[in-house]
Enzyme design. Sequence first.
Site, PDB file in Angstrom:
ATOM      1  N   ARG A  27       0.810  -1.209   0.000  1.00 32.85           N
ATOM      2  CA  ARG A  27       0.000   0.000   0.000  1.00 32.85           C
ATOM      3  C   ARG A  27       0.850   1.268   0.000  1.00 32.85           C
ATOM      4  O   ARG A  27       0.316   2.383  -0.134  1.00 32.85           O
ATOM      5  CB  ARG A  27      -0.925   0.014   1.209  1.00 32.85           C
ATOM      6  N   TRP A  73       2.687   5.992   1.620  1.00 29.60           N
ATOM      7  CA  TRP A  73       2.785   6.463   0.240  1.00 29.60           C
ATOM      8  C   TRP A  73       2.619   7.972   0.304  1.00 29.60           C
ATOM      9  O   TRP A  73       1.574   8.478   0.701  1.00 29.60           O
ATOM     10  CB  TRP A  73       1.703   5.834  -0.629  1.00 29.60           C
ATOM     11  N   ASN A  99      -4.174   7.234   7.094  1.00 36.49           N
ATOM     12  CA  ASN A  99      -4.258   6.958   5.660  1.00 36.49           C
ATOM     13  C   ASN A  99      -5.342   7.854   5.100  1.00 36.49           C
ATOM     14  O   ASN A  99      -6.489   7.798   5.551  1.00 36.49           O
ATOM     15  CB  ASN A  99      -4.593   5.483   5.409  1.00 36.49           C
TER      16      ASN A  99
END
Length: 612
Positions: A27, A73, A99
């Site tokens: 992810r 990310w 997230n």
Amino acid sequence: MCGIVAYIGPKQAYPIILNGLKRLEYRGYDSAGISVLNGQIKTVKKKGKVSELESAAKLTDVTGSVGIGHTRWATHGEPDDINAHPHLSGNNRLALIHNGIIENYSTLKKALIGLGHTFVSETDTEVLVHLIEEYQTKENLDLQEAVRRALQRAVGAYAIAVLDKNNPDIIVGARKSSPMVLGLGDNEYFLASDASPIIQHTNKVIYLEDEEVVTLHRDGRYEIVNLHNQVQKHKIHELDLKIEELEKEGFDHFMLKEIYQQPTTIQESMRGRFNAQDGWVTVGGMQQYLNRIVNAPRIIFAACGTSWHSALVAEYLIEDLARIPVEVEYASELRYRNPIINQDDVVIAISQSGETADTLAALQLAKEKGALTYGIVNVVGSSIARATHCGSYTHAGPEIGVASTKAFTSQLSVLTLMALNLANKKGTISEDYFRRLLYAVEDIPSKVNKVLTQDDKIKYIASEIKDVSNTLYLGRGYNFPVALEGALKLKEISYIHAEGYPAAEMKHGPIALIDEKMPVVIIATNKSAYEKIVSNIQEVKARKAIVISVVTEGDVKIKEMSDYCIEIPETEEPLTPLLSVIPLQLLAYHIAVMRGCDVDQPRNLAKSVTVE
């Protein structure tokens, strides 16, 4: 697109969280971090992959039975140690992982600076933990209430988990438009972005809904409320997931394993949905609304990336076989362009993860306009699966490699059966053709196996072209989307520039790029327009390009014209994408390996795109 995991219970948190981060690394892998609570908050975070975090943590005392972890990310702020999660409050009392994206972070940050807060990172996440701190300290609120009040002011997407040094016996989590799963163990609880970090410990989960806040207590209690502090009740689900599905099982990379799984995953995607001998096809998710779908004036597909390519194949399938008009939309464009969607339309969303932010938002728009919504996803209990009126699971099993392979063919399998279901119901194809297609579908898994036996040959072709800078992929009809998918795979994992085009469009621009250094991959399995494809190859050869063709077994004419040729077994033309894409997956894989690229975790990418 980040991965989060949290634990509270009787065991040491660090090894559970570290292993969970390894499972979630697909992810995001720009940085990783962990906070463990044991009298004080011990935080370790490092730029790079989880292995970098693991090395750094050896120098720190990370004992404790409550903790949170994150693999990033990057969105706001470059990938570095400072911007890595977890982020701490100004008073070092709170640690938070996140997230998603807080869209109004700039406004909030300006207000908090005015109240005396100081920030050390560039992230939107640090703003959120400071906002929680502000509510907690200035209004003397407990952690759950402070989180709930702060999230009422936050605009955007989030899945968060928060620790409080002054209350070491709880974790507070919350979600909106980003996935979060609560795992229920034996006097222990887990929070995670998906089930992969949880399945090793428990198969009992709750899928949290948007704008819900969960408080996990060390004494075995948990409460779930919404942002208005109303208690929420949830069904407990049992996961059907095996731990070995999350391992490489002897393959060098997850991507290679997943390519080789396709005979099985295609079969699983079709299992119980058709019978060639008895002559029927029934896609369960469609049946309640079958008459409405059959009589729809238009079907609209919304998808992104590889799923968008599978939707393009579906456009050919449904218009060709069922004679229903189809439009294929990038979900990111559909949601913002004020589209015309009518109540009689059917909007089909395709997403491997079932969490793709743009696709989910496009679905919500379609529902607001009264359309019937249908989801095709791989992950049970995902947001799209829960948001649609009806849908179908692809049953491909976990796909860990960031570059999608088995998810694509599983989506095509379901879409093929949907098209056949509609065509049979409408009577738009003959009974003889319908039976021929069903028998051809039945043979697809064994024919994929046969394509895989050419792996060594494809590896050799890869060795011949691995150092090129540009590649062109051409296809016609059903295989035009395959050309797009082949080019995408090469771009994603080898970092070679590649473009897919309809073969006839080559003359309208791309032909200017062709020279003796450029490989041109041509999917040439079409029975229709065969001579036109031959002409396209001749045009390419006249420019001295390197021709790599994918042809039907026994095709001598195109084979003789090609520098390299890969054969696939003969099948009915609408089914050729299920076979012709396999060599392109292998070609991209081998080129990437030979170039020393990280196949499973290509730079700048993440598996599940849960932010805009």
